[in-house]
Write a protein that holds these residues in place. Structure first.
Motif, PDB file in Angstrom:
ATOM      1  N   ARG A  70     -16.538  24.819  11.180  1.00  0.00           N
ATOM      2  CA  ARG A  70     -16.316  25.251   9.803  1.00  0.00           C
ATOM      3  C   ARG A  70     -15.596  26.585   9.719  1.00  0.00           C
ATOM      4  NH1 ARG A  70     -17.407  23.968   4.787  1.00  0.00           N
ATOM      5  NH2 ARG A  70     -18.127  25.495   3.277  1.00  0.00           N
ATOM      6  N   LEU A  71     -15.707  27.412  10.774  1.00  0.00           N
ATOM      7  CA  LEU A  71     -15.049  28.719  10.808  1.00  0.00           C
ATOM      8  C   LEU A  71     -14.256  28.863  12.093  1.00  0.00           C
ATOM      9  CD1 LEU A  71     -17.944  31.063   9.607  1.00  0.00           C
ATOM     10  CD2 LEU A  71     -15.918  30.431   8.303  1.00  0.00           C
ATOM     11  N   GLY A  72     -13.280  29.774  12.064  1.00  0.00           N
ATOM     12  CA  GLY A  72     -12.595  30.140  13.288  1.00  0.00           C
ATOM     13  C   GLY A  72     -13.557  30.858  14.228  1.00  0.00           C
ATOM     14  N   ALA A  73     -13.207  30.925  15.508  1.00  0.00           N
ATOM     15  CA  ALA A  73     -14.109  31.522  16.501  1.00  0.00           C
ATOM     16  C   ALA A  73     -14.432  32.970  16.170  1.00  0.00           C
ATOM     17  CB  ALA A  73     -13.481  31.409  17.889  1.00  0.00           C
ATOM     18  N   GLY A 129       0.834  -1.183   0.000  1.00  0.00           N
ATOM     19  CA  GLY A 129       0.000   0.000   0.000  1.00  0.00           C
ATOM     20  C   GLY A 129       0.872   1.237   0.000  1.00  0.00           C
ATOM     21  N   VAL A 130       0.285   2.359  -0.391  1.00  0.00           N
ATOM     22  CA  VAL A 130       1.029   3.628  -0.421  1.00  0.00           C
ATOM     23  C   VAL A 130       0.200   4.722   0.241  1.00  0.00           C
ATOM     24  CG1 VAL A 130       1.933   5.469  -1.907  1.00  0.00           C
ATOM     25  CG2 VAL A 130       2.383   3.080  -2.479  1.00  0.00           C
ATOM     26  N   ILE A 131       0.844   5.486   1.092  1.00  0.00           N
ATOM     27  CA  ILE A 131       0.261   6.681   1.687  1.00  0.00           C
ATOM     28  C   ILE A 131       1.116   7.875   1.290  1.00  0.00           C
ATOM     29  CG2 ILE A 131      -0.105   7.920   3.870  1.00  0.00           C
ATOM     30  CD1 ILE A 131      -0.871   5.226   5.119  1.00  0.00           C
ATOM     31  N   VAL A 132       0.481   8.913   0.786  1.00  0.00           N
ATOM     32  CA  VAL A 132       1.159  10.183   0.504  1.00  0.00           C
ATOM     33  C   VAL A 132       0.875  11.095   1.696  1.00  0.00           C
ATOM     34  CG1 VAL A 132       1.294  12.198  -1.004  1.00  0.00           C
ATOM     35  CG2 VAL A 132       0.958   9.915  -1.993  1.00  0.00           C
ATOM     36  N   SER A 133       1.937  11.602   2.324  1.00  0.00           N
ATOM     37  CA  SER A 133       1.776  12.356   3.565  1.00  0.00           C
ATOM     38  C   SER A 133       2.158  13.823   3.401  1.00  0.00           C
ATOM     39  CB  SER A 133       2.627  11.731   4.681  1.00  0.00           C
ATOM     40  OG  SER A 133       4.007  11.891   4.397  1.00  0.00           O
ATOM     41  N   ASP A 134       1.567  14.639   4.274  1.00  0.00           N
ATOM     42  CA  ASP A 134       1.931  16.054   4.318  1.00  0.00           C
ATOM     43  C   ASP A 134       1.809  16.512   5.771  1.00  0.00           C
ATOM     44  OD1 ASP A 134       2.768  18.427   2.968  1.00  0.00           O
ATOM     45  OD2 ASP A 134       0.767  19.249   3.249  1.00  0.00           O
ATOM     46  N   THR A 135       2.506  17.566   6.104  1.00  0.00           N
ATOM     47  CA  THR A 135       2.498  18.079   7.471  1.00  0.00           C
ATOM     48  C   THR A 135       1.326  19.029   7.669  1.00  0.00           C
ATOM     49  OG1 THR A 135       4.907  17.923   7.555  1.00  0.00           O
ATOM     50  CG2 THR A 135       3.849  19.273   9.220  1.00  0.00           C
ATOM     51  N   LEU A 136       0.518  18.740   8.697  1.00  0.00           N
ATOM     52  CA  LEU A 136      -0.646  19.568   8.991  1.00  0.00           C
ATOM     53  C   LEU A 136      -0.656  19.950  10.466  1.00  0.00           C
ATOM     54  CD1 LEU A 136      -3.431  17.513   7.140  1.00  0.00           C
ATOM     55  CD2 LEU A 136      -2.146  19.473   6.263  1.00  0.00           C
ATOM     56  N   GLY A 137      -1.246  21.092  10.760  1.00  0.00           N
ATOM     57  CA  GLY A 137      -1.483  21.467  12.148  1.00  0.00           C
ATOM     58  C   GLY A 137      -2.726  20.752  12.659  1.00  0.00           C
ATOM     59  N   ARG A 138      -3.015  20.922  13.948  1.00  0.00           N
ATOM     60  CA  ARG A 138      -4.195  20.309  14.544  1.00  0.00           C
ATOM     61  C   ARG A 138      -4.983  21.357  15.310  1.00  0.00           C
ATOM     62  NH1 ARG A 138      -1.126  16.627  17.285  1.00  0.00           N
ATOM     63  NH2 ARG A 138      -0.104  18.448  18.172  1.00  0.00           N
ATOM     64  N   ALA A 139      -6.304  21.313  15.163  1.00  0.00           N
ATOM     65  CA  ALA A 139      -7.136  22.194  15.988  1.00  0.00           C
ATOM     66  C   ALA A 139      -6.953  21.815  17.447  1.00  0.00           C
ATOM     67  CB  ALA A 139      -8.600  22.043  15.579  1.00  0.00           C
ATOM     68  N   TRP A 140      -6.909  22.832  18.301  1.00  0.00           N
ATOM     69  CA  TRP A 140      -6.839  22.703  19.763  1.00  0.00           C
ATOM     70  C   TRP A 140      -5.463  22.311  20.273  1.00  0.00           C
ATOM     71  CZ3 TRP A 140     -10.747  19.123  17.717  1.00  0.00           C
ATOM     72  CH2 TRP A 140     -11.965  19.757  17.495  1.00  0.00           C
ATOM     73  N   ARG A 141      -4.504  21.996  19.411  1.00  0.00           N
ATOM     74  CA  ARG A 141      -3.210  21.516  19.901  1.00  0.00           C
ATOM     75  C   ARG A 141      -2.080  22.242  19.170  1.00  0.00           C
ATOM     76  NH1 ARG A 141      -4.001  16.862  22.801  1.00  0.00           N
ATOM     77  NH2 ARG A 141      -1.857  16.149  22.611  1.00  0.00           N
ATOM     78  N   GLU A 142      -1.008  22.541  19.887  1.00  0.00           N
ATOM     79  CA  GLU A 142       0.157  23.167  19.287  1.00  0.00           C
ATOM     80  C   GLU A 142       0.942  22.135  18.472  1.00  0.00           C
ATOM     81  OE1 GLU A 142       0.838  26.230  19.240  1.00  0.00           O
ATOM     82  OE2 GLU A 142      -0.343  27.103  20.867  1.00  0.00           O
TER      83      GLU A 142
END
Length: 254
Positions: free
Chosen positions: A233-236, A133-146
């Protein structure tokens, strides 16, 4: 037992390079049925010619943006935009990357990361004769966490979820909503050995052959939550502004 290691010897990738050939050369005859390769989206984008001239990264971000989720300007004047890009992914800067690219250029995400993963998985299965199998990855931030972590933005031949609903926990209680996104977990684990600046953009994950299957399994696009089920769906600040404007409009229209 889970084993994860990065492939050595992968050169700088130029547009048009055959990634199947590059990975095959690097991996040799070590792959087995059930292995999962995690490939950094950056080399996929480079091979697919997704590098563009852009003196201003912000203009490139704007061009890739479908919807602004939130925008904040720091005390130093730097503006961070969280946006939905053309792939439906919500992230900072629409996935536009200016690191490890020639001056005056930026790198866009693959046009269709699932299709990119499918092409890699199909090619490797043919050339090496093993079901991977193959996964293509990218770096993402997370809501609520640094901080950030790698996530799956493309997948082929891999079950992206491990659906435990309908089973029971160790105490015999029913599992109602438990559905780990194992594609994201594998992408994050692989990043521990790939690193961000070590020039090791591909890792092999061994020990979860149960997740490997047909190439037409749902890809990473299925991980993106449908808008109607998106409770954030939106920022606060943006949600407050929209609500305030709607309230003011209703009062004016009376």
């Amino acid at each position: 037992m889970l084993q994860i290691w990065a492939l050595e010897g992968i050169p700088e990738i130029a547009p048009g390079v055959d990634l199947v050939e590059v990975i095959t050369t690097a991996v040799g005859a070590t792959l087995q049925d059930g292995d999962i390769l995690v490939v950094t989206s950056k080399i996929v984008s480079k091979a697919e010619g997704r590098m563009i001239a852009a003196d201003d990264r912000e203009d490139a971000i704007t061009a890739e943006t479908v919807r602004i989720v939130a925008s904040r300007t720091s005390p130093t004047g730097h503006t961070t935009r969280i946006v939905e890009n053309k792939l439906g992914i919500v992230s900072a800067a629409a996935g536009v990357d200016a690191s490890n690219t020639p001056h005056g250029t930026v790198l866009l995400l693959p046009v269709d990361p699932d299709a990119s993963a499918r092409g890699l998985a199909a090619g490797l299965r043919i050339v090496l004769g093993v079901e991977v199998g193959v996964i293509v990855s990218d770096t993402l931030g997370r809501a609520w966490r640094e901080g950030q972590t790698d996530s799956a933005i493309g997948a082929a031949g891999v079950h992206v979820f491990e659906d435990l609903r309908g089973g029971t926990d160790a105490e015999g209680r029913p599992l109602i909503v438990t559905m780990p996104c194992v594609a994201d977990e594998i992408a994050a684990a692989a990043d521990l050995v790939k690193g961000k600046a070590s020039r090791r953009p591909v890792a092999v994950v061994r020990g979860r052959a149960d997740l490997v299957g047909d190439l037409d399994l749902p890809g990473a696009r299925s991980i993106v939550r449908d808008p109607e089920r998106d409770m954030f769906r939106l920022g606060a600040d943006e949600a407050y502004a929209d609500g305030y404007a709607a309230g003011a409009a209703s009062v004016t229209g009376r």
